[in-house]
Design a protein around this motif. Structure first.
Motif, PDB file in Angstrom:
ATOM      1  N   LEU A 156      26.062   2.859  11.601  1.00 53.36           N
ATOM      2  CA  LEU A 156      25.831   2.498  13.001  1.00 53.36           C
ATOM      3  C   LEU A 156      24.403   2.803  13.436  1.00 53.36           C
ATOM      4  N   GLY A 157      23.785   3.811  12.810  1.00 52.69           N
ATOM      5  CA  GLY A 157      22.457   4.214  13.242  1.00 52.69           C
ATOM      6  C   GLY A 157      21.348   3.365  12.654  1.00 52.69           C
ATOM      7  N   SER A 158      21.401   3.131  11.334  1.00 49.17           N
ATOM      8  CA  SER A 158      20.317   2.368  10.720  1.00 49.17           C
ATOM      9  C   SER A 158      20.787   1.031  10.156  1.00 49.17           C
ATOM     10  N   GLY A 159      22.086   0.741  10.212  1.00 50.77           N
ATOM     11  CA  GLY A 159      22.587  -0.527   9.673  1.00 50.77           C
ATOM     12  C   GLY A 159      22.537  -0.597   8.165  1.00 50.77           C
ATOM     13  N   THR A 160      22.396   0.555   7.498  1.00 45.00           N
ATOM     14  CA  THR A 160      22.336   0.544   6.037  1.00 45.00           C
ATOM     15  C   THR A 160      23.417   1.452   5.480  1.00 45.00           C
ATOM     16  N   LEU A 161      23.688   1.302   4.170  1.00 45.31           N
ATOM     17  CA  LEU A 161      24.559   2.229   3.458  1.00 45.31           C
ATOM     18  C   LEU A 161      23.873   2.564   2.143  1.00 45.31           C
ATOM     19  N   LEU A 162      23.625   3.820   1.886  1.00 42.21           N
ATOM     20  CA  LEU A 162      22.896   4.251   0.696  1.00 42.21           C
ATOM     21  C   LEU A 162      21.553   3.538   0.577  1.00 42.21           C
ATOM     22  N   GLY A 163      20.990   3.116   1.726  1.00 42.70           N
ATOM     23  CA  GLY A 163      19.694   2.450   1.708  1.00 42.70           C
ATOM     24  C   GLY A 163      19.777   0.932   1.650  1.00 42.70           C
ATOM     25  N   ASP A 169      19.349  -8.219   7.985  1.00 45.12           N
ATOM     26  CA  ASP A 169      17.996  -7.702   8.164  1.00 45.12           C
ATOM     27  C   ASP A 169      17.629  -7.675   9.650  1.00 45.12           C
ATOM     28  N   PRO A 170      17.366  -6.504  10.217  1.00 46.15           N
ATOM     29  CA  PRO A 170      17.081  -6.428  11.650  1.00 46.15           C
ATOM     30  C   PRO A 170      15.781  -7.130  12.043  1.00 46.15           C
ATOM     31  N   VAL A 171      14.827  -7.245  11.113  1.00 46.81           N
ATOM     32  CA  VAL A 171      13.547  -7.873  11.456  1.00 46.81           C
ATOM     33  C   VAL A 171      13.669  -9.395  11.390  1.00 46.81           C
ATOM     34  N   ALA A 172      14.248  -9.903  10.273  1.00 45.55           N
ATOM     35  CA  ALA A 172      14.379 -11.359  10.116  1.00 45.55           C
ATOM     36  C   ALA A 172      15.568 -11.909  10.887  1.00 45.55           C
ATOM     37  N   LYS A 173      16.347 -11.029  11.540  1.00 44.13           N
ATOM     38  CA  LYS A 173      17.505 -11.457  12.347  1.00 44.13           C
ATOM     39  C   LYS A 173      18.513 -12.255  11.533  1.00 44.13           C
ATOM     40  N   THR A 174      18.968 -11.696  10.421  1.00 41.95           N
ATOM     41  CA  THR A 174      20.035 -12.351   9.668  1.00 41.95           C
ATOM     42  C   THR A 174      21.311 -11.545   9.851  1.00 41.95           C
ATOM     43  N   GLY A 175      22.427 -12.110   9.325  1.00 42.21           N
ATOM     44  CA  GLY A 175      23.701 -11.395   9.371  1.00 42.21           C
ATOM     45  C   GLY A 175      24.122 -11.115  10.809  1.00 42.21           C
ATOM     46  N   LEU A 176      24.612  -9.881  11.025  1.00 46.31           N
ATOM     47  CA  LEU A 176      25.098  -9.510  12.352  1.00 46.31           C
ATOM     48  C   LEU A 176      23.994  -9.554  13.397  1.00 46.31           C
ATOM     49  N   TYR A 177      22.753  -9.306  12.959  1.00 43.44           N
ATOM     50  CA  TYR A 177      21.657  -9.239  13.915  1.00 43.44           C
ATOM     51  C   TYR A 177      21.387 -10.593  14.549  1.00 43.44           C
ATOM     52  N   ASN A 183      20.967  -1.946  16.229  1.00 48.37           N
ATOM     53  CA  ASN A 183      21.301  -0.617  15.715  1.00 48.37           C
ATOM     54  C   ASN A 183      21.338   0.386  16.854  1.00 48.37           C
ATOM     55  N   ASN A 184      22.263   1.340  16.758  1.00 51.91           N
ATOM     56  CA  ASN A 184      22.333   2.379  17.761  1.00 51.91           C
ATOM     57  C   ASN A 184      21.540   3.589  17.269  1.00 51.91           C
ATOM     58  N   GLY A 185      20.253   3.625  17.639  1.00 50.23           N
ATOM     59  CA  GLY A 185      19.372   4.678  17.142  1.00 50.23           C
ATOM     60  C   GLY A 185      19.864   6.063  17.488  1.00 50.23           C
ATOM     61  N   MET A 187      22.702   7.282  16.992  1.00 51.62           N
ATOM     62  CA  MET A 187      23.569   7.868  15.955  1.00 51.62           C
ATOM     63  C   MET A 187      22.767   8.707  14.968  1.00 51.62           C
ATOM     64  N   VAL A 188      21.479   8.416  14.825  1.00 47.47           N
ATOM     65  CA  VAL A 188      20.675   9.158  13.864  1.00 47.47           C
ATOM     66  C   VAL A 188      20.294  10.536  14.417  1.00 47.47           C
ATOM     67  N   LEU A 189      20.257  10.656  15.744  1.00 43.89           N
ATOM     68  CA  LEU A 189      19.879  11.938  16.352  1.00 43.89           C
ATOM     69  C   LEU A 189      20.973  12.983  16.144  1.00 43.89           C
ATOM     70  N   SER A 190      20.537  14.254  16.200  1.00 45.31           N
ATOM     71  CA  SER A 190      21.465  15.321  15.838  1.00 45.31           C
ATOM     72  C   SER A 190      22.706  15.429  16.720  1.00 45.31           C
ATOM     73  N   PRO A 191      22.642  15.203  18.045  1.00 41.67           N
ATOM     74  CA  PRO A 191      23.855  15.444  18.839  1.00 41.67           C
ATOM     75  C   PRO A 191      25.045  14.611  18.392  1.00 41.67           C
ATOM     76  N   MET A 192      24.785  13.391  17.880  1.00 40.92           N
ATOM     77  CA  MET A 192      25.909  12.533  17.532  1.00 40.92           C
ATOM     78  C   MET A 192      26.717  13.082  16.365  1.00 40.92           C
TER      79      MET A 192
END
Lengths: 214, 245
Positions: A156-163, A169-177, A183-185, A187-192
């Motif tokens: 949820l945070g970076s849209g990746t799994l194991l990289g 691709d969030p930049v080229a706007k493919t797939g879900l994008y 992406n919900n940035g 989720m990457v922060l510590s409180p989440m």
């Protein structure tokens, strides 16, 4: 029944769910939360703890009758610290980038309460084989929670799994994008991490009413 | 003076041990049911951190880091014993905790009675070892700053456990969904508090940027210091990674 008796199986399987070290025994939270922003780091941390707890439990259980009880904490710390140094050096040699991400949290396995908790509660009173199974079971239970938290935070945070970019691709706007997904940035922060673990506890206790505290 | 002040606010609020790096969560969750016990443990943590961080700073500076043994003579200048830091730091902490326990018991029985049960717990509190390891990875420059870092991290931890204990005392009277009661709601409340503490992040950015520019300028003039700078940046990156995580 082969290699494992019913009791032995319980030693491994109980900590995976109803006696989970993180959600029920409340041990080893610190490292569980800090490194779970990526799935890869969670898996490596799980494996490191598996090694330290499995081997450490056997060592403590072998020398349990010759440790004077007054200095047992220091003896336990020395055993853990030695094993953790081995893990740290191996990580630095074979996965340098990852060891930078984990940084001090590899060292903090020493004070991970799961390790001391299982030494005190189990290895000091049981034989080596049982202690080994207990160590494996508890560290698997720990790893399972780490992997669940890491999975959701990275997905949820970076849209990746194991990289790998699994959502497109969030930049080229493919797939879900392409549909306007972002992406919900947060989720990457510590409180989440805390809130995700809170939700896991919620789900687990709603499924098993016996675990509810009053 | 300014850097002391900056370090103080940074360790109390911006990179608060509990909310930013999750150190000492186990005892934070286990001993936060009542405010009075939380205060006892918090005070003990401040005390032990303020003692062990400067001690471990000395160990790191004169024994462990690359070339630290140079004071013994030129033939020792090549040794890098930093792989031993875990075991030495934890040994210092365990010994100091025992020592503090004995001294406090002898000279102040009343303080011993209020702190006594928590002191042994502290040897295995990740906040203490974490304090020393962060001190090492952040390259704290002087022993004064190391003392400041230990003290202010302890105060940050004290603040966190005091706040959650007060909230938990009140939350007992609220109607929390049954499966969330106890541990679950504590996690979620801590998460919300951590979001609050995140907002302190902007407090010190001005000072940080100035320091970075200065570093870059001095590196331009002195190429000899290039390696040192790289090392510093590496450490900073890894520290930032930890913070972001």
């Amino acid at each position: 029944m082969g290699l494992l008796t019913k009791k032995d199986q319980a030693l491994i399987l109980d900590p995976l769910a109803d006696n989970n070290p993180i959600t029920i025994q409340v041990l080893g939270i610190c490292s569980a939360l800090a490194i779970t922003a990526e799935l890869k780091a969670s898996i490596v941390m799980g494996i490191s703890v598996l090694f330290v707890l499995g081997v450490g439990n056997v060592v403590i259980s072998l020398i349990r009758n010759i440790i004077p009880s007054k200095i047992r904490i220091i003896v336990q710390l020395v055993v853990v610290a030695t094993l953790v140094i081995i893990v740290d050096q191996v990580l630095k040699a074979f996965a340098y980038e990852l060891s930078k991400t984990l940084a001090v949290f590899v060292g903090l396995i020493i004070t991970n309460c799961i390790i001391m908790g299982r030494f005190e509660a189990f290895a000091l009173g049981n034989g080596p084989w049982k202690s080994f199974l207990d160590g494996i079971g508890n560290s698997l239970g720990y790893a399972v929670i780490l992997i669940i938290v890491g999975f959701f935070r990275e997905l949820l945070g970076s849209g990746t799994l194991l990289g790998f970019q699994v959502l497109g691709d969030p930049v080229a706007k493919t797939g879900l994008y392409a549909l306007g997904y972002e992406n919900n940035g947060f989720m990457v922060l510590s409180p989440m991490a805390l809130i995700v673990v809170g939700i896991i506890i919620w789900v687990q206790r709603s499924r098993n009413k016996d675990l509810i505290e009053d | 003076m300014l850097e002391h002040l900056e370090l103080f606010f940074k360790s109390v609020f911006v990179s608060n041990m509990v909310f930013a790096t999750f150190l000492g969560m186990c005892s934070y969750l286990a001993v936060s049911k009542k405010v009075s016990t939380a205060v006892g443990l918090g005070a003990a943590v401040i005390f032990v951190l303020a003692v062990t961080v400067p001690l471990n700073w000395l160990l790191d500076q004169y024994l462990l880091r690359d070339g630290a043994l140079a004071w013994l003579g030129p033939e020792y200048a090549d040794y890098d014993l930093s792989f031993l830091s875990f075991i030495l730091f934890i040994a210092t902490i365990a010994t100091m905790v025992q020592l503090v326990e004995i001294v406090v018991e002898k000279f102040s029985p009343s303080l011993y009675n209020s702190l006594g049960i928590f002191l042994p717990l502290i040897a295995v509190n990740c906040a203490i070892l974490g304090g020393s390891l962060f001190m090492q990875s952040r390259d704290i420059a002087t022993i004064g700053l190391a003392f400041n870092y230990g003290l202010s991290s302890g105060i940050g931890w004290f603040l966190a456990i005091l706040a959650i204990a007060a909230i938990r005392e009140k939350i007992r009277y609220s109607n929390v969904p049954a499966p969330l009661r106890g541990l679950g709601i504590t996690f979620i409340v801590t998460g919300l508090m951590a979001i609050g503490f995140n907002s302190f992040g902007g407090m010190l950015t001005g000072g940080d940027e100035g320091a970075k520019e200065e570093l870059q300028q001095s590196a331009k003039t002195e190429e000899v210091k290039e390696d040192v700078k790289k090392e510093l940046e590496k450490n900073e990156v890894s520290f930032n990674n930890v913070q972001n995580n």
